[in-house]
Each structure stands twice: as C-alpha cells, then as structure tokens.
Design an enzyme around this catalytic site. Structure first.
Site, PDB file in Angstrom:
ATOM      1  N   HIS A 191       1.171  -2.862  -1.161  1.00 40.10           N
ATOM      2  CA  HIS A 191       1.183  -4.075  -0.346  1.00 40.10           C
ATOM      3  C   HIS A 191       1.834  -5.219  -1.112  1.00 40.10           C
ATOM      4  O   HIS A 191       1.796  -5.257  -2.335  1.00 40.10           O
ATOM      5  CB  HIS A 191      -0.247  -4.458   0.054  1.00 40.10           C
ATOM      6  CG  HIS A 191      -0.996  -3.324   0.662  1.00 40.10           C
ATOM      7  ND1 HIS A 191      -0.756  -2.897   1.951  1.00 40.10           N
ATOM      8  CD2 HIS A 191      -1.937  -2.493   0.157  1.00 40.10           C
ATOM      9  CE1 HIS A 191      -1.532  -1.860   2.201  1.00 40.10           C
ATOM     10  NE2 HIS A 191      -2.261  -1.598   1.137  1.00 40.10           N
ATOM     11  N   GLY A 241     -12.086  16.078  -9.933  1.00 39.25           N
ATOM     12  CA  GLY A 241     -12.797  15.271  -8.953  1.00 39.25           C
ATOM     13  C   GLY A 241     -12.786  13.789  -9.254  1.00 39.25           C
ATOM     14  O   GLY A 241     -12.739  13.364 -10.409  1.00 39.25           O
TER      15      GLY A 241
END
Length: 179
Positions: A109, A135
């Site tokens: 962004h 993970g």
C-alpha cells in the site's frame, strides 16, 4: 514480466469486485466441505487456483484474494489457516510443504494516506521446488525462495532466500547452508 515487476490495481472496480467475489464463494465452499469430501475439496481448489499439479492438498480455512494468480506444482501441501494475498502472481514449485498459519502476501500500500484507499500494488512471489515453510511464517511481496530452502517457523521473510539454505527470524536471515 519481470518477477519483481509491481502490479498496480484500482480498488472498487467492478472487475476486481467480481473476481474477489468469485474467490470468496469458492473458498467459502471449500472451507465448509465436510472432512470426508476430499474429492469435492480438491475440485474446488482446481477451479479456484490458476494452475495445480497432481497431489494437491490444502487444509481448511484457506483464504485468497483472487485464486487464479496462484500456481502450485506437484505434491503440494498447506496446513490450516493458509492465506495468500494474490493480487500478483504466486508461483510455488513441486514438492512444497507449508505449515499452519502461513501468510503469503504480494500486496502493498502507498505510504501516502490519500492513496491507500484508491489503489494498491502487488509484487509477485516465487517459491522454488522442495521448499518447506514452517508454521506461522510470513512471506512478503517480491520475495523469491530458492529450491530446497527451509523457512523456519515464525519467520518473516522480507528478502530473497537462496537455494539450499535455512532462513529464520524476524526479519529472516540465513542461518545455515543445506548440504
């Protein structure tokens, strides 16, 4: 297109709304399939993703922006709560394993507040063959992970990971060469 080429997208366009709605419908159906309907789940993934090899398995609570920008090779496994923000291409090679709670994010962004609500950008991510991502790891926009690499659990990958290495930490750094 260069792997690192930035893709600009306009928020709120009818095409983007349609594409994200399609992905939301398919992921909703996938995530709500009974556990014993593996063929149906695989069929939904094959409809959603841009390209899939043989032996495709993703646990439930999978989410993505578009789906069609995700390409996975042969023998792909992803654990629970796998999220891919695929406003740009995500290419994942053969024989890859992804642990639970992993996020792969091509999106970015503007740093200027006024621009954040109007458009975004995305940079492709490439993950080579025989890669293992532990993970709760995060893979950020523009990253390439080389063949045979391991990303240790909980890592935040902000830069490329060379082939045959183990990377760990926040930000992830090279910790070992794999012989």
């Amino acid at each position: 297109m260069d792997n690192k080429a930035k893709v600009i997208y306009k928020r709120g366009t009818s095409e983007l709304k349609q594409d994200t709605h399609r992905a939301a419908e398919l992921t909703f159906s996938f995530n709500n399939c009974p556990p014993d309907e593996e063929d149906k789940k695989e069929g939904l993934l094959r409809e959603l993703l841009g390209k899939c090899g043989r032996k495709l398995f993703i646990e439930h609570n999978f989410h993505c922006d578009l789906g069609y920008n995700i390409e996975v090779g042969e023998n792909f496994y992803a654990g629970f709560n796998f999220t891919v923000l695929d406003m740009a291409k995500v290419n994942i090679g053969n024989n890859c394993m992804i642990g639970p709670n992993v996020g792969i994010y091509t999106a970015g962004h503007s740093i200027q507040p006024a621009g954040r609500t109007k458009e975004g950008y995305a940079i492709p991510i490439t993950i080579g063959n025989d890669v293992w991502i532990g993970g709760s790891s995060t893979i950020l926009a523009g990253v390439t992970i080389g063949d045979n690499a391991i990303v240790a659990a909980g890592s935040v990958v902000t830069k490329d990971v060379p082939a045959n290495t183990i990377a760990a930490g926040n930000p992830a750094k090279h910790i070992k060469h794999i012989e």
